[in-house]
Scaffold this motif. Structure first.
Motif, PDB file in Angstrom:
ATOM      1  N   ALA A 240       8.098  28.766 -10.749  1.00 38.05           N
ATOM      2  CA  ALA A 240       7.845  27.863 -11.862  1.00 38.05           C
ATOM      3  C   ALA A 240       6.851  26.761 -11.505  1.00 38.05           C
ATOM      4  CB  ALA A 240       9.163  27.246 -12.341  1.00 38.05           C
ATOM      5  N   CYS A 241       6.945  26.225 -10.302  1.00 39.40           N
ATOM      6  CA  CYS A 241       6.097  25.090  -9.895  1.00 39.40           C
ATOM      7  C   CYS A 241       4.646  25.474  -9.666  1.00 39.40           C
ATOM      8  CB  CYS A 241       6.657  24.448  -8.631  1.00 39.40           C
ATOM      9  SG  CYS A 241       8.004  23.295  -8.932  1.00 39.40           S
ATOM     10  N   ALA A 242       4.332  26.760  -9.729  1.00 40.11           N
ATOM     11  CA  ALA A 242       2.958  27.180  -9.439  1.00 40.11           C
ATOM     12  C   ALA A 242       1.971  26.735 -10.512  1.00 40.11           C
ATOM     13  CB  ALA A 242       2.906  28.701  -9.283  1.00 40.11           C
ATOM     14  N   ASN A 243       2.442  26.224 -11.644  1.00 44.94           N
ATOM     15  CA  ASN A 243       1.512  25.791 -12.686  1.00 44.94           C
ATOM     16  C   ASN A 243       1.035  24.351 -12.476  1.00 44.94           C
ATOM     17  OD1 ASN A 243       3.841  24.441 -13.302  1.00 44.94           O
ATOM     18  ND2 ASN A 243       4.047  25.229 -15.385  1.00 44.94           N
ATOM     19  N   HIS A 244       1.480  23.705 -11.399  1.00 39.68           N
ATOM     20  CA  HIS A 244       1.002  22.360 -11.087  1.00 39.68           C
ATOM     21  C   HIS A 244      -0.385  22.437 -10.460  1.00 39.68           C
ATOM     22  CE1 HIS A 244       4.680  19.706 -11.469  1.00 39.68           C
ATOM     23  NE2 HIS A 244       5.177  20.914 -11.680  1.00 39.68           N
ATOM     24  N   ARG A 245      -1.352  21.759 -11.053  1.00 40.75           N
ATOM     25  CA  ARG A 245      -2.687  21.724 -10.464  1.00 40.75           C
ATOM     26  C   ARG A 245      -2.777  20.642  -9.385  1.00 40.75           C
ATOM     27  NH1 ARG A 245      -6.800  24.496 -13.102  1.00 40.75           N
ATOM     28  NH2 ARG A 245      -6.099  25.605 -14.954  1.00 40.75           N
ATOM     29  N   ASP A 246      -1.913  19.658  -9.461  1.00 38.73           N
ATOM     30  CA  ASP A 246      -1.878  18.598  -8.461  1.00 38.73           C
ATOM     31  C   ASP A 246      -0.738  18.893  -7.497  1.00 38.73           C
ATOM     32  OD1 ASP A 246      -2.100  16.257  -7.019  1.00 38.73           O
ATOM     33  OD2 ASP A 246      -0.935  15.081  -8.463  1.00 38.73           O
ATOM     34  N   CYS A 247      -1.052  19.390  -6.310  1.00 37.16           N
ATOM     35  CA  CYS A 247      -0.041  19.764  -5.325  1.00 37.16           C
ATOM     36  C   CYS A 247      -0.034  18.754  -4.186  1.00 37.16           C
ATOM     37  CB  CYS A 247      -0.323  21.164  -4.770  1.00 37.16           C
ATOM     38  SG  CYS A 247      -0.242  22.477  -5.994  1.00 37.16           S
ATOM     39  N   ARG A 248       1.168  18.325  -3.802  1.00 33.71           N
ATOM     40  CA  ARG A 248       1.279  17.350  -2.717  1.00 33.71           C
ATOM     41  C   ARG A 248       2.586  17.555  -1.972  1.00 33.71           C
ATOM     42  NH1 ARG A 248       2.873  11.903  -2.083  1.00 33.71           N
ATOM     43  NH2 ARG A 248       3.650  11.871  -4.225  1.00 33.71           N
ATOM     44  N   MET A 249       2.531  17.504  -0.650  1.00 31.50           N
ATOM     45  CA  MET A 249       3.728  17.636   0.158  1.00 31.50           C
ATOM     46  C   MET A 249       3.596  16.795   1.419  1.00 31.50           C
ATOM     47  SD  MET A 249       3.164  21.437   1.888  1.00 31.50           S
ATOM     48  CE  MET A 249       4.794  21.475   2.585  1.00 31.50           C
ATOM     49  N   SER A 250       4.753  16.442   1.991  1.00 35.66           N
ATOM     50  CA  SER A 250       4.804  15.737   3.264  1.00 35.66           C
ATOM     51  C   SER A 250       5.436  16.652   4.298  1.00 35.66           C
ATOM     52  CB  SER A 250       5.620  14.447   3.151  1.00 35.66           C
ATOM     53  OG  SER A 250       5.051  13.571   2.200  1.00 35.66           O
ATOM     54  N   ILE A 251       4.863  16.690   5.495  1.00 39.93           N
ATOM     55  CA  ILE A 251       5.433  17.469   6.581  1.00 39.93           C
ATOM     56  C   ILE A 251       5.866  16.516   7.693  1.00 39.93           C
ATOM     57  CG2 ILE A 251       4.055  19.493   6.012  1.00 39.93           C
ATOM     58  CD1 ILE A 251       2.213  18.864   8.332  1.00 39.93           C
ATOM     59  N   TYR A 252       6.948  16.879   8.363  1.00 40.14           N
ATOM     60  CA  TYR A 252       7.528  16.016   9.387  1.00 40.14           C
ATOM     61  C   TYR A 252       7.697  16.799  10.683  1.00 40.14           C
ATOM     62  CZ  TYR A 252       8.628  13.036   5.393  1.00 40.14           C
ATOM     63  OH  TYR A 252       8.553  12.266   4.258  1.00 40.14           O
ATOM     64  N   GLU A 253       7.524  16.109  11.786  1.00 38.39           N
ATOM     65  CA  GLU A 253       7.595  16.719  13.105  1.00 38.39           C
ATOM     66  C   GLU A 253       9.003  17.205  13.431  1.00 38.39           C
ATOM     67  OE1 GLU A 253       5.768  15.594  17.476  1.00 38.39           O
ATOM     68  OE2 GLU A 253       6.566  14.003  16.187  1.00 38.39           O
ATOM     69  N   GLN A 254      10.013  16.482  12.933  1.00 40.53           N
ATOM     70  CA  GLN A 254      11.398  16.805  13.248  1.00 40.53           C
ATOM     71  C   GLN A 254      12.187  17.074  11.981  1.00 40.53           C
ATOM     72  OE1 GLN A 254      13.043  13.670  15.714  1.00 40.53           O
ATOM     73  NE2 GLN A 254      11.115  13.418  16.829  1.00 40.53           N
ATOM     74  N   GLU A 255      13.363  17.668  12.129  1.00 42.96           N
ATOM     75  CA  GLU A 255      14.236  17.907  10.980  1.00 42.96           C
ATOM     76  C   GLU A 255      14.732  16.592  10.411  1.00 42.96           C
ATOM     77  OE1 GLU A 255      18.491  18.988  12.741  1.00 42.96           O
ATOM     78  OE2 GLU A 255      16.907  20.234  13.591  1.00 42.96           O
ATOM     79  N   ASN A 256      15.227  16.671   9.148  1.00 41.37           N
ATOM     80  CA  ASN A 256      15.746  15.491   8.434  1.00 41.37           C
ATOM     81  C   ASN A 256      14.690  14.404   8.238  1.00 41.37           C
ATOM     82  OD1 ASN A 256      18.442  16.501   8.141  1.00 41.37           O
ATOM     83  ND2 ASN A 256      18.757  16.054  10.310  1.00 41.37           N
TER      84      ASN A 256
END
Length: 205
Positions: free
Chosen positions: A91-107
């Motif tokens: 469902a989320c594939a229709n977003h043209r503005d994609c943004r995510m954060s990645i973290y070195e460790q869990e949590n």
């Protein structure tokens, strides 16, 4: 939602054999008289396919285009997986503005990176570690790969699943076995997959 997604599947390679059309998720293709799916065509929308029923096993991102055999969708020369037994729309594939954060460790701990584009190599963007411990999806849908150049295991991350938060690698999918993530790209409905487009990219590595 039926107008947004459409997939046609066949039980033999190269669009031969038994045929069926879907506009919604399929938890188990065997319920429709198939042993497995060996070729298919995505008419509209973006989908994720799974090796086993009930959305288990290896994941495969499926964008608009034709997939005549397993190597067009598996996206990896390292893993020979011919089966696709369940699949669902993204469902989320229709977003043209994609943004995510990645973290070195869990949590969501340790070093943090912001991603809003495709990265065939996280190391090239300055992420020195080959591992990612957790993700926070702010918008859109993404596919993360074990190796650079969009190779290896695929993990689909979506803003509307897990509330967009993936705190540990075990939440990435039932086949997840490692923190190792080395390339990331967006999943968008207007991307077109031309008979193993990402497979061909990998062969050039």
């Amino acid at each position: 939602f039926s107008g947004h997604w459409k997939i046609i599947v066949w039980d033999e390679e190269c669009f031969q054999g038994r045929r069926h059309e879907f506009t919604a998720e399929c938890c188990n293709i065997m319920e429709f008289g198939f042993e497995t799916v060996r070729s298919f065509r995505i008419e509209s929308g973006a989908w994720v396919g799974y090796e086993h029923a009930a959305y288990m096993g290896q994941q495969f991102v499926l964008e608009r285009g034709e997939y005549p055999r397993w190597d067009a969708w598996s996206g990896s020369n390292a893993y020979h997986v011919e089966r696709m037994t369940s699949f669902r729309p993204i469902a989320c594939a229709n977003h043209r503005d994609c943004r995510m954060s990645i973290y070195e460790q869990e949590n969501f701990l340790g070093r943090k990176g912001e991603v809003s584009d495709d990265y065939p190599s996280l190391q090239a963007m300055g992420w020195c570690n080959n591992e990612v411990g957790s993700f926070r999806i702010h918008s859109g849908a993404w596919v993360c790969y074990q190796y650079p150049g969009y190779r290896g295991y695929q993990y689909i991350m979506e803003c509307d699943r897990h509330s967009g938060e993936y705190k540990h690698w075990r939440e990435w999918g039932s086949h997840a076995q490692t923190f190792q993530i080395q390339s990331i790209r967006r999943i968008q409905q207007f991307h077109h997959h031309e008979q193993g487009m990402y497979c061909r990219k990998q062969s050039q590595q």
